[in-house]
Design a protein around this motif. Structure first.
Motif, short mmCIF file in Angstrom:
data_model
loop_
_atom_site.label_atom_id
_atom_site.label_comp_id
_atom_site.label_asym_id
_atom_site.label_seq_id
_atom_site.Cartn_x
_atom_site.Cartn_y
_atom_site.Cartn_z
N ARG A 45 0.83 -0.71 -0.28
CA ARG A 45 0.33 0.19 -0.09
C ARG A 45 0.39 1.73 0.02
O ARG A 45 -0.03 1.97 -0.13
CB ARG A 45 -0.98 -0.07 1.67
CG ARG A 45 -1.92 -1.20 1.19
CD ARG A 45 -2.43 -1.72 2.33
NE ARG A 45 -4.03 -2.41 1.96
CZ ARG A 45 -4.51 -3.23 2.85
NH1 ARG A 45 -4.73 -3.11 4.09
NH2 ARG A 45 -5.44 -4.56 2.43
N ASP A 60 -0.78 -1.10 -10.49
CA ASP A 60 -0.86 -1.84 -10.73
C ASP A 60 -0.47 -2.90 -10.06
O ASP A 60 0.81 -2.84 -9.96
CB ASP A 60 -0.67 -2.49 -12.02
CG ASP A 60 -2.02 -2.63 -12.79
OD1 ASP A 60 -2.64 -2.82 -12.32
OD2 ASP A 60 -2.86 -3.32 -14.06
N ALA A 87 -4.49 -11.37 -1.69
CA ALA A 87 -6.01 -10.74 -3.35
C ALA A 87 -6.89 -10.26 -2.80
O ALA A 87 -7.51 -9.41 -3.31
CB ALA A 87 -6.41 -12.15 -4.06
N SER A 88 -7.49 -10.83 -1.99
CA SER A 88 -8.74 -10.18 -1.04
C SER A 88 -8.64 -8.87 -0.39
O SER A 88 -9.97 -8.30 -0.23
CB SER A 88 -8.80 -11.23 0.12
OG SER A 88 -10.23 -10.61 0.92
N PHE A 89 -7.38 -8.87 0.30
CA PHE A 89 -7.17 -7.63 0.88
C PHE A 89 -7.02 -6.74 0.49
O PHE A 89 -6.97 -5.19 0.99
CB PHE A 89 -7.25 -8.27 2.41
CG PHE A 89 -7.26 -9.21 3.33
CD1 PHE A 89 -8.32 -8.24 3.50
CD2 PHE A 89 -6.86 -9.95 3.72
CE1 PHE A 89 -9.35 -9.43 4.55
CE2 PHE A 89 -7.82 -10.31 4.30
CZ PHE A 89 -8.76 -10.39 4.89
N GLU A 90 -5.73 -6.71 -0.83
CA GLU A 90 -5.58 -5.70 -1.42
C GLU A 90 -6.20 -5.54 -2.97
O GLU A 90 -5.55 -6.37 -3.95
CB GLU A 90 -4.20 -5.35 -0.80
CG GLU A 90 -3.73 -4.32 -2.25
CD GLU A 90 -4.04 -3.23 -2.47
OE1 GLU A 90 -4.94 -2.47 -3.23
OE2 GLU A 90 -4.19 -2.58 -1.12
N PRO A 91 -6.89 -4.84 -3.35
CA PRO A 91 -8.15 -5.23 -4.82
C PRO A 91 -6.49 -4.76 -5.80
O PRO A 91 -6.68 -4.96 -7.07
CB PRO A 91 -8.33 -4.39 -4.94
CG PRO A 91 -8.71 -3.43 -3.96
CD PRO A 91 -8.10 -4.42 -2.35
N ARG A 92 -5.85 -4.07 -5.61
CA ARG A 92 -4.71 -3.65 -6.73
C ARG A 92 -3.62 -4.78 -7.17
O ARG A 92 -2.42 -4.95 -8.63
CB ARG A 92 -3.55 -2.44 -5.92
CG ARG A 92 -4.71 -1.52 -6.12
CD ARG A 92 -3.74 0.35 -6.00
NE ARG A 92 -2.26 -0.01 -4.72
CZ ARG A 92 -1.61 0.65 -4.58
NH1 ARG A 92 -0.73 0.62 -6.05
NH2 ARG A 92 -0.25 0.90 -3.69
N THR A 94 -2.71 -7.74 -9.49
CA THR A 94 -3.12 -7.61 -10.91
C THR A 94 -2.85 -9.34 -11.59
O THR A 94 -3.41 -9.66 -11.59
CB THR A 94 -3.40 -7.29 -11.95
OG1 THR A 94 -1.61 -6.74 -11.72
CG2 THR A 94 -3.97 -5.56 -10.93
N TYR A 134 -13.17 -18.52 -3.75
CA TYR A 134 -14.04 -16.25 -3.18
C TYR A 134 -13.60 -15.56 -4.51
O TYR A 134 -13.22 -14.23 -4.51
CB TYR A 134 -12.92 -15.81 -2.13
CG TYR A 134 -13.20 -16.98 -0.94
CD1 TYR A 134 -14.12 -16.22 0.15
CD2 TYR A 134 -12.34 -17.47 -0.43
CE1 TYR A 134 -14.38 -16.35 1.09
CE2 TYR A 134 -13.05 -18.37 0.70
CZ TYR A 134 -13.40 -17.82 1.65
OH TYR A 134 -13.61 -17.92 3.62
N LEU A 170 -11.34 -15.56 -7.06
CA LEU A 170 -10.37 -14.23 -6.85
C LEU A 170 -9.08 -15.47 -7.71
O LEU A 170 -7.70 -14.89 -7.66
CB LEU A 170 -9.54 -15.16 -5.31
CG LEU A 170 -9.81 -13.81 -4.38
CD1 LEU A 170 -9.05 -13.96 -2.94
CD2 LEU A 170 -10.42 -12.71 -4.45
N VAL A 172 -7.06 -13.16 -10.66
CA VAL A 172 -5.46 -13.22 -10.58
C VAL A 172 -4.26 -13.26 -9.90
O VAL A 172 -2.85 -12.94 -9.92
CB VAL A 172 -5.70 -11.81 -9.39
CG1 VAL A 172 -7.24 -10.54 -9.62
CG2 VAL A 172 -6.44 -12.26 -8.39
#
Length: 267
Positions: free
Chosen positions: A117, A123, A141-146, A148, A170, A172, A175
């Motif tokens: 973050r 990306d 992947a779940s907690f940070e959508p950036r 890719t 989930y 996911l 990605v």
């Protein structure tokens, strides 16, 4: 533990019997583990089991519970017995042979998210070596959508099959790249964050990881290692030699393995 007909077929009696048996093998929290196993077997909330000790239990469930307790007393991990692992609020399926997240894996995810973050708004790419059931990679992947693309590497094809099923659950897997392999050589491009939850500085795989890290990290990228050493001093020295110019820092919490981070300078 074998099924014993003289033990009453109630939740409370079966739990008390299981607790005694688990205590005899030296488990530190026999009551909690006994109730965790029973809750998973019956699909019932722990609070309900505690509140209704006189509720009846059929013989089939009692026999299955006895088998589960016997496996736990023999040292098998609870998630391998129940087939389920709760990690950072996510519920993952676990194969009997699937490697489990390393001790301190939650902190690995937290540190990785903090570093990701801080990256410029673009990306993000990540890699995990020794992905097992996919818990750490899927939490990222779940907690940070950036993110890719996350390359989750493991030597076990069956573990990756279970991990991919967790990713599908989930939604996911768009990605995720589930990669059968042994280390960073299986990651096809440089990443922002690379995680190795079980870094054994004396193992050839660790030396290979450090050899490849400079080419597999983007500028400003970070290698995050979980180490058995409580303070991580030896691993820190090794990372400093392997990654000249990197910022090396450690993160440790009482009762957990240390985390050592090596972050490359930006261009």
């Amino acid at each position: 533990m074998t099924f014993e007909p003289e033990v009453p077929l109630t939740w409370g009696a079966q739990l008390a019997h299981a607790e005694r048996l688990l205590a005899t093998v030296g488990l530190p929290a026999p009551r909690e583990e006994a109730i965790e196993l029973l809750a998973a077997l019956l699909g019932a909330p722990v609070a309900l089991l505690r509140a209704r000790p006189v509720s009846s239990m059929n013989q089939t469930h009692a026999e299955a519970y006895a088998a589960w307790v016997k496996r736990r007393a023999a040292g098998e991990a609870v998630p391998h017995i129940t087939g389920s692992l709760l990690f950072m609020g996510l519920d993952f399926s676990v194969g009997r042979d699937s490697p489990l997240p390393a001790p301190g894996a939650r902190r690995l995810v937290e540190v990785a998210l903090q570093l990701a973050r801080r990256r410029p708004p673009s990306d993000l790419l990540a890699a995990e070596i020794g992905a097992g059931c996919g818990a750490v990679s899927l939490a990222l992947a779940s907690f940070e959508p950036r993110f890719t693309r996350i390359y989750a590497v493991d030597a076990s094809a069956s573990a990756l099959e279970t991990a991919a099923a967790n990713g599908a659950r989930y939604l996911l897997n768009l990605v995720m790249s589930w990669v059968e392999g042994a280390g960073l050589e299986s990651v096809p491009e440089p990443v922002d964050v690379a995680i190795c939850g079980q870094f054994d500085r004396s193992a050839p795989s660790a030396l290979r990881l450090l050899e490849l890290a400079p080419a597999k990290l983007r500028p400003g990228g970070a290698l995050i290692c979980g180490v058995a050493d409580e303070r991580g001093e030896a691993a820190s020295e090794l990372l400093a030699r392997a990654l000249p110019g990197a910022i090396i820092w450690g993160d440790s919490q009482s009762g957990e393995p240390a985390i050592v981070v090596a972050q490359l300078p930006d261009l």
